[in-house]
Every structure is written in structure tokens, then in C-alpha cells.
Design a protein around this motif. Structure first.
Motif, PDB file in Angstrom:
ATOM      1  N   ALA A 154     -12.775  12.938  -6.318  1.00  0.00           N
ATOM      2  CA  ALA A 154     -12.482  14.201  -5.640  1.00  0.00           C
ATOM      3  C   ALA A 154     -12.989  14.191  -4.206  1.00  0.00           C
ATOM      4  O   ALA A 154     -12.406  14.834  -3.331  1.00  0.00           O
ATOM      5  CB  ALA A 154     -13.107  15.355  -6.420  1.00  0.00           C
ATOM      6  N   LEU A 155     -14.061  13.446  -3.952  1.00  0.00           N
ATOM      7  CA  LEU A 155     -14.557  13.318  -2.587  1.00  0.00           C
ATOM      8  C   LEU A 155     -13.645  12.436  -1.744  1.00  0.00           C
ATOM      9  O   LEU A 155     -13.409  12.694  -0.570  1.00  0.00           O
ATOM     10  CB  LEU A 155     -15.963  12.696  -2.585  1.00  0.00           C
ATOM     11  CG  LEU A 155     -17.117  13.602  -2.972  1.00  0.00           C
ATOM     12  CD1 LEU A 155     -18.405  12.784  -3.075  1.00  0.00           C
ATOM     13  CD2 LEU A 155     -17.291  14.711  -1.944  1.00  0.00           C
ATOM     14  N   THR A 156     -13.139  11.393  -2.378  1.00  0.00           N
ATOM     15  CA  THR A 156     -12.363  10.384  -1.653  1.00  0.00           C
ATOM     16  C   THR A 156     -10.922  10.826  -1.436  1.00  0.00           C
ATOM     17  O   THR A 156     -10.349  10.596  -0.377  1.00  0.00           O
ATOM     18  CB  THR A 156     -12.386   9.059  -2.441  1.00  0.00           C
ATOM     19  OG1 THR A 156     -13.736   8.704  -2.689  1.00  0.00           O
ATOM     20  CG2 THR A 156     -11.700   7.951  -1.662  1.00  0.00           C
ATOM     21  N   ALA A 157     -10.357  11.452  -2.430  1.00  0.00           N
ATOM     22  CA  ALA A 157      -8.950  11.866  -2.356  1.00  0.00           C
ATOM     23  C   ALA A 157      -8.819  13.292  -2.900  1.00  0.00           C
ATOM     24  O   ALA A 157      -8.265  13.512  -3.975  1.00  0.00           O
ATOM     25  CB  ALA A 157      -8.077  10.891  -3.145  1.00  0.00           C
ATOM     26  N   PRO A 158      -9.332  14.268  -2.141  1.00  0.00           N
ATOM     27  CA  PRO A 158      -9.349  15.651  -2.638  1.00  0.00           C
ATOM     28  C   PRO A 158      -7.973  16.258  -2.853  1.00  0.00           C
ATOM     29  O   PRO A 158      -7.852  17.264  -3.552  1.00  0.00           O
ATOM     30  CB  PRO A 158     -10.135  16.410  -1.558  1.00  0.00           C
ATOM     31  CG  PRO A 158     -10.066  15.558  -0.342  1.00  0.00           C
ATOM     32  CD  PRO A 158      -9.945  14.138  -0.819  1.00  0.00           C
TER      33      PRO A 158
ATOM     34  N   ALA B 162      -5.997   7.542  -2.708  1.00  0.00           N
ATOM     35  CA  ALA B 162      -5.961   7.491  -4.167  1.00  0.00           C
ATOM     36  C   ALA B 162      -6.330   6.100  -4.671  1.00  0.00           C
ATOM     37  O   ALA B 162      -7.110   5.959  -5.626  1.00  0.00           O
ATOM     38  CB  ALA B 162      -4.569   7.884  -4.675  1.00  0.00           C
ATOM     39  N   ARG B 163      -5.820   5.073  -4.006  1.00  0.00           N
ATOM     40  CA  ARG B 163      -6.172   3.706  -4.402  1.00  0.00           C
ATOM     41  C   ARG B 163      -7.659   3.442  -4.208  1.00  0.00           C
ATOM     42  O   ARG B 163      -8.300   2.762  -5.015  1.00  0.00           O
ATOM     43  CB  ARG B 163      -5.396   2.692  -3.563  1.00  0.00           C
ATOM     44  CG  ARG B 163      -3.953   2.569  -3.949  1.00  0.00           C
ATOM     45  CD  ARG B 163      -3.275   1.543  -3.039  1.00  0.00           C
ATOM     46  NE  ARG B 163      -1.833   1.563  -3.205  1.00  0.00           N
ATOM     47  CZ  ARG B 163      -1.199   0.965  -4.200  1.00  0.00           C
ATOM     48  NH1 ARG B 163      -1.872   0.297  -5.097  1.00  0.00           N
ATOM     49  NH2 ARG B 163       0.101   1.052  -4.302  1.00  0.00           N
ATOM     50  N   MET B 164      -8.195   3.971  -3.136  1.00  0.00           N
ATOM     51  CA  MET B 164      -9.616   3.799  -2.884  1.00  0.00           C
ATOM     52  C   MET B 164     -10.426   4.467  -3.995  1.00  0.00           C
ATOM     53  O   MET B 164     -11.426   3.933  -4.476  1.00  0.00           O
ATOM     54  CB  MET B 164      -9.955   4.413  -1.522  1.00  0.00           C
ATOM     55  CG  MET B 164     -11.218   3.873  -0.910  1.00  0.00           C
ATOM     56  SD  MET B 164     -11.534   4.625   0.700  1.00  0.00           S
ATOM     57  CE  MET B 164     -10.066   4.105   1.585  1.00  0.00           C
TER      58      MET B 164
ATOM     59  N   LEU C  78      -0.461   7.557 -11.348  1.00  0.00           N
ATOM     60  CA  LEU C  78      -1.877   7.598 -11.706  1.00  0.00           C
ATOM     61  C   LEU C  78      -2.073   8.231 -13.072  1.00  0.00           C
ATOM     62  O   LEU C  78      -1.306   9.085 -13.496  1.00  0.00           O
ATOM     63  CB  LEU C  78      -2.649   8.443 -10.691  1.00  0.00           C
ATOM     64  CG  LEU C  78      -2.702   7.943  -9.258  1.00  0.00           C
ATOM     65  CD1 LEU C  78      -3.224   9.051  -8.358  1.00  0.00           C
ATOM     66  CD2 LEU C  78      -3.586   6.719  -9.153  1.00  0.00           C
ATOM     67  N   GLY C  79      -3.129   7.814 -13.707  1.00  0.00           N
ATOM     68  CA  GLY C  79      -3.540   8.461 -14.941  1.00  0.00           C
ATOM     69  C   GLY C  79      -5.057   8.525 -14.977  1.00  0.00           C
ATOM     70  O   GLY C  79      -5.731   7.688 -14.376  1.00  0.00           O
ATOM     71  N   VAL C  80      -5.602   9.512 -15.631  1.00  0.00           N
ATOM     72  CA  VAL C  80      -7.055   9.604 -15.743  1.00  0.00           C
ATOM     73  C   VAL C  80      -7.440   9.694 -17.221  1.00  0.00           C
ATOM     74  O   VAL C  80      -6.697  10.224 -18.043  1.00  0.00           O
ATOM     75  CB  VAL C  80      -7.620  10.829 -14.991  1.00  0.00           C
ATOM     76  CG1 VAL C  80      -7.412  10.673 -13.504  1.00  0.00           C
ATOM     77  CG2 VAL C  80      -7.021  12.129 -15.479  1.00  0.00           C
ATOM     78  N   ASP C  81      -8.593   9.136 -17.514  1.00  0.00           N
ATOM     79  CA  ASP C  81      -9.117   9.160 -18.869  1.00  0.00           C
ATOM     80  C   ASP C  81     -10.393   9.990 -18.873  1.00  0.00           C
ATOM     81  O   ASP C  81     -11.458   9.522 -18.472  1.00  0.00           O
ATOM     82  CB  ASP C  81      -9.396   7.727 -19.323  1.00  0.00           C
ATOM     83  CG  ASP C  81      -9.868   7.671 -20.770  1.00  0.00           C
ATOM     84  OD1 ASP C  81     -10.210   8.739 -21.328  1.00  0.00           O
ATOM     85  OD2 ASP C  81      -9.896   6.565 -21.324  1.00  0.00           O
TER      86      ASP C  81
ATOM     87  N   PRO D 201       0.800  -1.220   0.000  1.00  0.00           N
ATOM     88  CA  PRO D 201       0.000   0.000   0.000  1.00  0.00           C
ATOM     89  C   PRO D 201       0.836   1.275   0.000  1.00  0.00           C
ATOM     90  O   PRO D 201       0.347   2.327  -0.389  1.00  0.00           O
ATOM     91  CB  PRO D 201      -0.851  -0.114   1.278  1.00  0.00           C
ATOM     92  CG  PRO D 201      -0.270  -1.226   2.062  1.00  0.00           C
ATOM     93  CD  PRO D 201       0.540  -2.082   1.134  1.00  0.00           C
ATOM     94  N   GLN D 202       2.070   1.158   0.422  1.00  0.00           N
ATOM     95  CA  GLN D 202       2.925   2.347   0.443  1.00  0.00           C
ATOM     96  C   GLN D 202       3.807   2.471  -0.800  1.00  0.00           C
ATOM     97  O   GLN D 202       4.599   3.395  -0.926  1.00  0.00           O
ATOM     98  CB  GLN D 202       3.802   2.331   1.689  1.00  0.00           C
ATOM     99  CG  GLN D 202       3.020   2.611   2.959  1.00  0.00           C
ATOM    100  CD  GLN D 202       2.163   3.870   2.839  1.00  0.00           C
ATOM    101  OE1 GLN D 202       2.627   4.906   2.388  1.00  0.00           O
ATOM    102  NE2 GLN D 202       0.906   3.774   3.232  1.00  0.00           N
TER     103      GLN D 202
END
Ligand code: SF4
Length: 77
Positions: free
Chosen positions: A24-28, A55-57, A10-13, A4-5
Motif C-alpha cells: 500500500a505504501l509502494t503502490a497506493p 505494482a511490480r515493485m 494481480l492476485g493477493v493471498d 514492464p508495460q
């Protein structure tokens, strides 16, 4: 296998993103949403250790599968 560490890449599509905002709620600290179209904005493609769990969540919670782990490089901005 998955520490986990372990550093994240990360990448976003944005073509897949449906603007649900879970990331954004989970990892603002890592994700934001565009003010205009509501689509994801990647703030940190390689978040620090304190933000990696969130971020993983967010990756798991995204309903559109729009967040990729260990993407070769981010096109977030
Ligand atoms: S959770 Fe997924 S679909 Fe929702 S804003 Fe974030 S990337 Fe887009």
C-alpha cells in the motif's frame, strides 16, 4: 521476456499477508490495507500502465510473498 508495460494480472493471498503494508505504501493506487485487520486489499487486479511499475515493485517488496503476478483471477475484494 518481461516487458514492464505488459498488462498485469494481480492476485493477493490474504492468508499469507502479514499486514506489513509495503504494497500500500509502494503502490497506493493498486493496494490498500483493511481498516480492521490490516491485511492487503487489492484495489485493481489489472492496473493501468501508469501503475504497473509500482505494482511490480510491490510484488518484490512484499515480505510474505502474498502478491502474485499473473494469477488466474483475483479474489481481492
Ligand atoms: S506487502 Fe505483502 S504482507 Fe504487507 S500488506 Fe502487502 S500483501 Fe500484505
Amino acid at each position: 521476456m518481461s516487458d514492464p508495460q505488459e498488462p498485469l494480472r494481480l492476485g493477493v493471498d490474504r492468508d499469507r499477508c502479514v499486514g506489513a503494508g509495503m504494497c500500500a505504501l509502494t503502490a497506493p493506487e493498486v493496494f490498500d490495507q483493511d481498516d480492521e485487520d490490516g491485511l492487503v486489499v487489492l484495489l485493481h487486479s489489472a492496473p493501468g500502465p501508469e501503475h504497473r511499475a509500482a505494482a511490480r515493485m510491490a510484488v518484490g517488496l512484499c515480505p510474505a510473498g502474498a502478491i502474485a503476478l499473473n494469477a488466474p483471477d483475483s479474489t481481492g475484494s
